[in-house]
Design a protein around this motif. Structure first.
Motif, PDB file in Angstrom:
ATOM      1  N   LEU A  96      42.336  54.545 -11.508  1.00 55.31           N
ATOM      2  CA  LEU A  96      42.158  55.723 -12.582  1.00 55.31           C
ATOM      3  C   LEU A  96      43.435  55.829 -13.245  1.00 55.31           C
ATOM      4  O   LEU A  96      43.850  56.857 -13.898  1.00 55.31           O
ATOM      5  CB  LEU A  96      41.697  56.917 -11.987  1.00 55.31           C
ATOM      6  CG  LEU A  96      40.053  56.852 -11.646  1.00 55.31           C
ATOM      7  CD1 LEU A  96      39.934  58.237 -10.867  1.00 55.31           C
ATOM      8  CD2 LEU A  96      39.127  56.583 -12.546  1.00 55.31           C
ATOM      9  N   VAL A  99      44.581  55.040 -19.506  1.00 50.45           N
ATOM     10  CA  VAL A  99      44.443  53.910 -20.617  1.00 50.45           C
ATOM     11  C   VAL A  99      45.090  54.313 -21.747  1.00 50.45           C
ATOM     12  O   VAL A  99      44.907  55.432 -22.222  1.00 50.45           O
ATOM     13  CB  VAL A  99      43.001  53.703 -20.889  1.00 50.45           C
ATOM     14  CG1 VAL A  99      42.756  52.638 -21.956  1.00 50.45           C
ATOM     15  CG2 VAL A  99      42.198  53.027 -19.570  1.00 50.45           C
ATOM     16  N   PRO A 132      35.223  49.771 -18.268  1.00 47.52           N
ATOM     17  CA  PRO A 132      36.547  49.812 -17.405  1.00 47.52           C
ATOM     18  C   PRO A 132      36.344  51.163 -16.728  1.00 47.52           C
ATOM     19  O   PRO A 132      35.942  52.021 -17.157  1.00 47.52           O
ATOM     20  CB  PRO A 132      37.647  49.500 -18.334  1.00 47.52           C
ATOM     21  CG  PRO A 132      36.987  49.408 -19.536  1.00 47.52           C
ATOM     22  CD  PRO A 132      35.492  49.584 -19.386  1.00 47.52           C
ATOM     23  N   SER A 133      37.248  51.080 -15.669  1.00 52.63           N
ATOM     24  CA  SER A 133      36.826  52.309 -14.709  1.00 52.63           C
ATOM     25  C   SER A 133      37.106  53.583 -15.284  1.00 52.63           C
ATOM     26  O   SER A 133      36.477  54.769 -14.975  1.00 52.63           O
ATOM     27  CB  SER A 133      37.345  52.106 -13.338  1.00 52.63           C
ATOM     28  OG  SER A 133      38.860  51.705 -13.546  1.00 52.63           O
ATOM     29  N   VAL A 134      38.289  53.854 -16.024  1.00 55.47           N
ATOM     30  CA  VAL A 134      38.605  55.242 -16.378  1.00 55.47           C
ATOM     31  C   VAL A 134      37.379  55.485 -17.550  1.00 55.47           C
ATOM     32  O   VAL A 134      36.795  56.681 -17.342  1.00 55.47           O
ATOM     33  CB  VAL A 134      40.082  55.444 -17.085  1.00 55.47           C
ATOM     34  CG1 VAL A 134      40.166  56.645 -17.551  1.00 55.47           C
ATOM     35  CG2 VAL A 134      41.138  54.901 -16.173  1.00 55.47           C
ATOM     36  N   ARG A 135      37.177  54.717 -18.207  1.00 54.25           N
ATOM     37  CA  ARG A 135      35.928  55.218 -19.198  1.00 54.25           C
ATOM     38  C   ARG A 135      34.757  55.337 -18.756  1.00 54.25           C
ATOM     39  O   ARG A 135      33.939  56.365 -19.253  1.00 54.25           O
ATOM     40  CB  ARG A 135      35.764  54.038 -20.182  1.00 54.25           C
ATOM     41  CG  ARG A 135      37.001  53.851 -21.151  1.00 54.25           C
ATOM     42  CD  ARG A 135      36.668  52.675 -22.374  1.00 54.25           C
ATOM     43  NE  ARG A 135      38.063  52.587 -22.829  1.00 54.25           N
ATOM     44  CZ  ARG A 135      38.248  51.586 -23.733  1.00 54.25           C
ATOM     45  NH1 ARG A 135      37.239  50.765 -23.982  1.00 54.25           N
ATOM     46  NH2 ARG A 135      39.644  51.341 -24.220  1.00 54.25           N
ATOM     47  N   ARG A 136      34.269  54.679 -17.719  1.00 53.66           N
ATOM     48  CA  ARG A 136      33.203  54.994 -16.844  1.00 53.66           C
ATOM     49  C   ARG A 136      33.269  56.035 -16.334  1.00 53.66           C
ATOM     50  O   ARG A 136      32.209  56.585 -16.106  1.00 53.66           O
ATOM     51  CB  ARG A 136      33.093  53.658 -16.044  1.00 53.66           C
ATOM     52  CG  ARG A 136      31.646  53.691 -15.334  1.00 53.66           C
ATOM     53  CD  ARG A 136      31.577  52.573 -14.028  1.00 53.66           C
ATOM     54  NE  ARG A 136      32.559  51.572 -14.181  1.00 53.66           N
ATOM     55  CZ  ARG A 136      33.263  51.190 -13.111  1.00 53.66           C
ATOM     56  NH1 ARG A 136      33.290  51.799 -12.155  1.00 53.66           N
ATOM     57  NH2 ARG A 136      33.936  50.016 -13.293  1.00 53.66           N
TER      58      ARG A 136
END
Lengths: 187, 229
Positions: A96, A99, A132-136
């Protein structure tokens, strides 16, 4: 015990007493849905299954903290617990990291209201999983699980503004994925 | 929330509600393993508190056994490993590695989140991801495979615990071809990660990447696959 007819309250209280059958019924009723939640957050099937198991185990340990307040509240409680376990796991795996802000996604992306109806739900889940994980994480928390930007910011250690901008990028990326899919399948 | 997002949410939740039951056995197995481990931890604590002397003796014995083991000269333990044990470090075929190398430097967004995060990090620091002439291991990808095949030593502990998997390692090919900033992008296990990292750090110089015929720094990612046969 005809387990499938047991009410949420009964089921929960039997689980508090560590009744094996009740625990089995809890799993039978909710595992699949919680797996879907985990997959939405983690984006990988094996990790999602692992996480779902872990959160089930945790639920069975903490079920004493559940307070019934209406039909469906057991599932809501389990789901909240699972989302928290997912976010903790993502944080643990250091997925996390912030970004960097970029303005390249400001252009308007064409969309039609009924686009989403044309896409199979499993494909939609895959689209979310492939962010991508932060956006997800932000998309899941805000759009699906109803957290506020403030709550998101606290949970994953970013600013509220950061959360809003990441949400905008995640929406843009999903919109693009939707449009690509429709184009590819000739719709 | 926009309208398509509301629909998105509705459809996903509807889908979640209708998913078929999942097989319980793996869950109960996992729960049992957890409970046994917790029990073991509790009983270990009880024993350890009660017998410090015995533990000290045991430890000394174990340590001397270890010393005996590490006294084997590296060459012979290496050949032992190759000739006698059935485990092998399997490197994928040419086609696989080619595809992987292409995939790992392209627009493979979302395939692996840590990797994407690092890529976004790196962009700020002046190492390109895709350039006209991509950097290359001297001799090409088959030579790279050969190098990995020869250089990788399957960690003993991982071998005996049957730990296998694919570690993705990312690094920068500098303008002079030297390899810097190696990082594990997709981890499997600390033992395998460490070996993959070691092997990548030890690579000889590559042919650097170029933009318009002038050399530049490029970030590159390769897989190191550990497979037990």
């Amino acid at each position: 015990m005809r387990t499938s007819l047991v009410s949420e309250q009964d089921l929960a209280s039997r689980c508090v007493l560590k009744d094996r059958e009740a625990q089995g019924e809890l799993y039978a009723r909710y595992a699949a849905r919680l797996y879907a939640v985990c997959f939405r957050y983690l984006g990988d099937k094996e990790e999602a299954q692992d996480l779902m198991h872990d959160s089930m185990i945790k639920a069975m340990d903490c079920i004493g903290q559940f307070r019934f307040n209406g039909e469906g509240s057991l599932y809501s409680w389990l789901r909240r617990l699972t989302v928290n376990v997912a976010i903790d796991r993502l944080r643990e795996m250091s997925r996390l990291r912030m970004v960097p802000l970029d303005s390249s996604m400001d252009s308007v992306i064409p969309e039609q209201d009924d686009d989403v109806d044309k896409i199979p739900a499993s494909v939609m889940l895959d689209m979310v999983a492939s962010l991508p994980s932060v956006r997800r994480t932000v998309f899941n928390m805000y759009c699906i699980d109803g957290y506020s930007h403030k709550e998101i910011a606290q949970a994953i250690n970013i600013t509220e503004k950061g959360s809003a901008s990441i949400l905008a990028k995640s929406r843009a990326q999903l919109r693009n994925a939707i449009n690509d899919y429709l184009k590819r399948t000739g719709q | 929330m926009k309208q398509w997002e509301d629909k998105f949410k509705e459809r996903l939740e509807d889908y979640e509600m209708k998913l078929p039951s999942m097989d319980q056995q793996s869950f109960w197995d996992r729960k049992a393993v957890r409970e046994r481990a917790a029990k073991r931890r509790r009983s270990f604590l009880a024993v350890a508190v009660g017998v410090p002397a015995a533990a000290a003796i045991l430890l000394t014995v174990i340590m001397s056994i270890n010393l005996l083991n590490t006294n084997n000269p590296p060459a012979s333990s290496q050949s032992n490993y190759v000739a006698q044990t059935p485990t092998v470090v399997e490197i994928e075929s040419d086609a696989d590695i080619q595809e992987d190398i292409l995939a790992s430097t392209g627009d493979y967004v979302g395939e692996n989140e840590e990797w994407v995060e690092i890529i976004e990090d790196r962009e700020e620091k002046g190492a390109y991801l895709v350039v006209e002439e991509m950097p290359e291991f001297k001799g090409g990808s088959s030579a790279l495979m050969e190098y990995l095949r020869n250089e990788v030593v399957y960690p003993d502990q991982a071998k005996s615990d049957s730990i296998q998997g694919r570690v993705l390692v990312s690094f920068i090919v500098e303008t002079d071809g030297s390899i810097t900033n190696p990082k594990v992008v997709k981890s499997v296990n600390p033992l395998l990660d460490a070996e993959a990292l070691r092997v990548v750090s030890a690579m000889p110089k590559w042919n650097p990447g170029k933009i318009n015929d002038s050399v530049c720094r490029v970030r590159f990612t390769i897989p190191v696959n550990f497979r037990i046969k």
